[in-house]
Write an enzyme that holds these catalytic residues in place. Structure first.
Site, mmCIF file in Angstrom:
data_model
loop_
_atom_site.group_PDB
_atom_site.id
_atom_site.type_symbol
_atom_site.label_atom_id
_atom_site.label_comp_id
_atom_site.label_asym_id
_atom_site.label_seq_id
_atom_site.Cartn_x
_atom_site.Cartn_y
_atom_site.Cartn_z
ATOM 1 N N TRP A 1 -21.183 16.362 -37.041
ATOM 2 C CA TRP A 1 -20.968 16.208 -35.617
ATOM 3 C C TRP A 1 -21.796 17.244 -34.887
ATOM 4 C CZ3 TRP A 1 -18.577 11.946 -34.302
ATOM 5 C CH2 TRP A 1 -17.651 11.372 -35.185
ATOM 6 N N HIS B 1 0.845 -1.188 0.000
ATOM 7 C CA HIS B 1 0.000 0.000 0.000
ATOM 8 C C HIS B 1 0.888 1.249 0.000
ATOM 9 C CE1 HIS B 1 -3.920 -2.017 1.591
ATOM 10 N NE2 HIS B 1 -3.518 -2.489 0.429
ATOM 11 N N GLU C 1 1.117 3.884 1.952
ATOM 12 C CA GLU C 1 1.754 4.303 3.213
ATOM 13 C C GLU C 1 3.046 3.516 3.443
ATOM 14 O OE1 GLU C 1 -1.309 3.378 2.601
ATOM 15 O OE2 GLU C 1 -2.758 4.127 4.057
ATOM 16 N N ARG D 1 -12.543 7.917 -22.488
ATOM 17 C CA ARG D 1 -12.366 6.513 -22.877
ATOM 18 C C ARG D 1 -11.115 5.925 -22.239
ATOM 19 N NH1 ARG D 1 -13.932 6.181 -29.348
ATOM 20 N NH2 ARG D 1 -16.143 6.622 -29.066
ATOM 21 N N CYS E 1 -5.660 1.597 6.008
ATOM 22 C CA CYS E 1 -6.463 0.398 6.278
ATOM 23 C C CYS E 1 -6.139 -0.186 7.648
ATOM 24 C CB CYS E 1 -6.280 -0.628 5.174
ATOM 25 S SG CYS E 1 -4.622 -1.315 5.097
ATOM 26 N N CYS F 1 -2.079 -0.854 7.363
ATOM 27 C CA CYS F 1 -1.234 0.350 7.320
ATOM 28 C C CYS F 1 -1.333 1.116 8.632
ATOM 29 C CB CYS F 1 -1.678 1.254 6.178
ATOM 30 S SG CYS F 1 -1.358 0.543 4.569
ATOM 31 N N LEU G 1 -14.969 2.655 -31.518
ATOM 32 C CA LEU G 1 -15.024 2.656 -30.047
ATOM 33 C C LEU G 1 -13.680 2.324 -29.403
ATOM 34 C CD1 LEU G 1 -18.499 0.983 -29.259
ATOM 35 C CD2 LEU G 1 -17.962 3.405 -29.528
ATOM 36 N N GLY H 1 -27.119 5.140 -28.261
ATOM 37 C CA GLY H 1 -28.263 5.945 -28.683
ATOM 38 C C GLY H 1 -29.461 5.757 -27.780
ATOM 39 N N ALA I 1 -23.860 13.632 -26.306
ATOM 40 C CA ALA I 1 -23.570 14.902 -26.963
ATOM 41 C C ALA I 1 -24.867 15.355 -27.599
ATOM 42 C CB ALA I 1 -22.496 14.705 -28.020
#
Ligand code: AOF
Ligand code: ZN
Length: 354
Positions: free
Chosen positions: A175, A54, A56, A189, A80, A89, A209, A287, A159
């Site tokens: 667009w 971790h 720390e 993304r 934690c 930690c 995509l 959509g 959009a």
């Protein structure tokens, strides 16, 4: 001193964020050992990989044989108190004898949630909480959803025009927003584990995509295609190292090697299955149809709405068939941020569910 804590907390947030995909499903955490008397950073530690040290512990190791008794530890998440892959930690901080611990946010993990802070206080350590709390929560919003619900964080991106249309009456949609907004979407993304879209959008636009930013990871893709209508030569199925989850109930096809079919009853069922496959957050770019169902099934956490300064009048709305007849029955959100993105405006809002 508060201003200084905020400055150091901001440094923690920025450094922690670099390891988003390496630490998941753990939170992004960084810690700083700070000498208040000399206004000096002694060391910084970051949680860099799931299952490993971790933040720390790394900061303390990095400080080597430092005398911690007059030092402050700054950390964006409550230390934690439980034994997971690594020991607590909070115990290490107590053992090293820190004077003060400055914390950004509580750990939403039910195994911790407050008990780390309690341990530190009981040991006589001064604890300051809530420093840049909103920013810390924003950094680990995915972790918070994951650990409390065992489900992915779901963020919708849309959009629209000023009058909330996503296409003209003639069906044109490219667009609506400007180039800078579209670049911003590429950054979104890059920050999510997967992008989701539906067959309507894919058959109409044949989008890739992918994330086109240099050096960024390509997110997995989730394609909603209940009846298996999208041909496998469409761009979303291209082999590029990303996993393609095809949410479908038509299993009578030969699937390409990178395509993983997932049968599903509804979004809750689908997301639970994807969560078990390591999809911790989902950016929804789709959509009217899938979006409307997603909202009706109350499965979205947040919306990023890009608004362009154009008016179509007639045209396609981004939602339909929600059938809200009474104001009381409206889907409720809380606005988070508004900002200008070149000529457009970005509004972010989080869903409020009872
Ligand atoms: C911290 N510092 O840097 C991180 C914390 O299985 P483990 O041992 O890695 O524990 C994971 C849990 O520990 C995680 O769910 C979250 O509650 C906390 N993460 N805590 O003090 C850190 N990464
Ligand atoms: Zn820890």
């Amino acid at each position: 001193m508060m201003k200084k804590y905020e400055e150091l907390m901001d440094l923690c947030i920025k450094n922690a964020a670099k390891y988003r995909f390496d630490v998941a499903p753990n939170p992004m955490v960084a810690a700083i050992v700070y000498d208040e008397n000399q206004d000096k950073i002694i060391s910084m530690g970051v949680h860099k990989k799931y299952g490993e040290n971790h933040a720390e512990r790394n900061a303390i190791l990095e400080a080597q044989d430092c005398d911690f008794s007059d030092k402050t530890l700054i950390v964006n998440l409550e230390p934690c108190s439980h034994h997971g892959n690594t020991p607590p930690c909070a115990d290490l901080i107590i053992e090293k004898g820190f004077k003060k611990v400055v914390i950004g946010m509580f750990d939403p993990n039910p195994k911790v949630s407050g008990s780390g802070i309690m341990k530190l206080k009981n040991a006589g350590i001064e604890v300051v909480t809530g420093v840049l709390e909103d920013e810390c929560k924003e950094l680990n919003k995915v972790f918070t959803k994951n650990i409390t619900k065992n489900m992915p964080y779901v963020l919708i991106k849309i959009a629209t025009t000023f009058d909330s249309k996503i296409a003209t009456a003639g069906g044109e949609s490219k667009w609506i927003t400007g180039e800078t907004s579209r670049e911003y979407v590429q950054c979104l993304r890059a920050q999510h584990f997967a992008i989701l879209s539906g067959s309507g959008t894919i058959l109409a636009d044949n989008p890739a995509l992918t994330c086109r930013l240099k050096g960024e990871r390509t997110p997995d893709r989730i394609i909603i295609d209940r009846n298996g209508k999208i041909p496998f030569d469409y761009q979303v199925f291209k082999e590029d190292g990303a996993r393609v989850f095809l949410a479908t109930n038509n299993l009578n096809r030969d699937f390409p090697p990178n395509v993983i079919p997932v049968e599903f009853a509804n979004f809750r069922d689908l997301f639970a299955k994807l969560y078990n496959k390591g999809v911790y957050s989902i950016l929804v770019e789709t959509g009217q149809t899938s979006l409307s169902v997603l909202i009706k099934q109350e499965m979205a956490d947040e919306i990023y709405k890009f608004v362009s300064p154009k008016i179509f009048g007639e045209g396609m709305s981004y939602l339909r068939n929600l059938y809200v007849f009474k104001i009381d029955e409206a889907y409720k959100l809380k606005f988070e941020h508004v900002q200008k993105v070149a000529e457009d405006i970005l509004i972010t809002a989080k869903f409020l569910y009872d």
